[in-house]
Design an enzyme around this catalytic site. Structure first.
Site, PDB file in Angstrom:
ATOM      1  N   SER A   1     -30.488   7.062  44.732  1.00  0.00           N
ATOM      2  CA  SER A   1     -29.981   8.429  44.803  1.00  0.00           C
ATOM      3  C   SER A   1     -29.667   8.905  43.392  1.00  0.00           C
ATOM      4  CB  SER A   1     -28.732   8.504  45.688  1.00  0.00           C
ATOM      5  OG  SER A   1     -29.054   8.189  47.020  1.00  0.00           O
ATOM      6  N   HIS A  35     -35.834  17.334  32.930  1.00  0.00           N
ATOM      7  CA  HIS A  35     -36.394  17.308  31.581  1.00  0.00           C
ATOM      8  C   HIS A  35     -36.991  18.685  31.298  1.00  0.00           C
ATOM      9  CE1 HIS A  35     -36.094  12.904  31.674  1.00  0.00           C
ATOM     10  NE2 HIS A  35     -36.636  12.977  32.881  1.00  0.00           N
ATOM     11  N   CYS A  50     -31.065   8.889  49.389  1.00  0.00           N
ATOM     12  CA  CYS A  50     -31.215   8.042  50.561  1.00  0.00           C
ATOM     13  C   CYS A  50     -30.030   8.329  51.478  1.00  0.00           C
ATOM     14  CB  CYS A  50     -31.278   6.564  50.189  1.00  0.00           C
ATOM     15  SG  CYS A  50     -29.870   5.968  49.261  1.00  0.00           S
TER      16      CYS A  50
END
EC number: 4.1.1.50
Length: 271
Positions: free
Chosen positions: A121, A126, A149
């Site tokens: 998780s 970027h 998750c």
């Protein structure tokens, strides 16, 4: 429709991994070298690691998760990255690894270096400014990955992400991996209904874009790409007034911007 008609009672932890990959492209017209350099500097300041961190923290809150650790970095000459480690349930402080800063950025400033965590998780972002001296069209790409998750879904933050950036072209990928089991031991490969990523985007937002899907339902892979319909020239000129240009110049610039967006949208060189 792919998914579940009724809720399933799971045995133990939900082991499914849901991953959203979100890329936006901001297009700009800058004719001179000075305009190009100024635009890159503007973008670098506008989307520095501090602002990107806030966006990811907002996303974490929206999907109902909790921040464990934040790593961030601004790059020279341009670009920035942020990594956020998250957990579905809030953890007692005693159970949190001592290396985690819990999102307290003042703690980050005291450290000489920051090592990112790898976990199921997490959120990462970027930035990629791009220009070429032979081209008057500049682009700026933001690449965001949200991987979770458990029960939380990254799809809930789509509208916020689209609105957080000047999104001219958008590509979105969503996939569900792994399996979990119900109380009878039967494997479950997806735990929610989905036929298109577009179902999770506000209708008013979708009206502004041309959108198309490429989905592989059998593999739980969903792909949507979007391109802004209307090109308002004033939004694409950096430090320039469109009314100072001749009608022919305005048409030519609008046409070049449109062609650039179409190529990025299609993922292929056309013109």
């Amino acid at each position: 429709m792919l998914g579940l008609k009724e809720k399933i009672c799971l045995y133990g932890f939900n082991n499914l991994t849901k991953t959203l990959s979100f890329n936006i492209y901001d297009i700009c017209y800058a004719k001179t070298e000075r305009e190009k350099e100024d635009y890159i500097k503007y973008i670098d300041e506008q989307y520095n690691s501090e602002r990107l961190t806030k966006i990811l923290c907002d996303v974490t809150e929206m999907i109902g998760a909790h921040v464990l650790n934040i790593s961030k970095q601004d790059y020279e000459p341009q670009g920035a990255s942020v990594n956020v480690l998250i957990t579905e349930e809030a953890l007692p402080v005693a159970l949190i690894d001592p290396s985690c800063n819990k999102g307290e950025l003042s703690y980050l400033e005291l450290r000489d270096s920051v090592v990112g965590h790898l976990d199921k998780s997490h959120l990462t972002v970027h930035t990629y400014p791009e220009f070429h001296p032979n081209n008057d069209i500049i682009s700026f790409r933001v690449d965001i990955d949200v991987s979770t998750c458990g029960k939380i879904s990254p799809l809930n933050a789509l509208d916020y992400l689209i609105g957080s950036f000047d999104s001219d072209v958008i590509t979105i990928d969503y996939r569900v991996r792994g399996f979990t089991r119900d109380v009878d031991g039967r494997k479950c490969y997806i735990d929610h209904d989905i036929k298109s990523i577009q179902d999770y985007i506000d209708g008013e937002t979708l009206k502004k874009y041309d959108a198309m899907d490429v989905n592989v339902y059998q593999s739980n892979i969903f792909h949507t790409k979007m391109m802004l319909k209307d090109i308002v020239l004033n939004n694409y000129l950096f430090n320039s007034d469109p009314y100072e240009l001749s009608p022919n110049d305005r048409r030519e610039i609008r046409d070049r911007i449109s062609k650039e967006m179409i190529e990025i949208y299609g993922g292929v060189n056309i013109y």
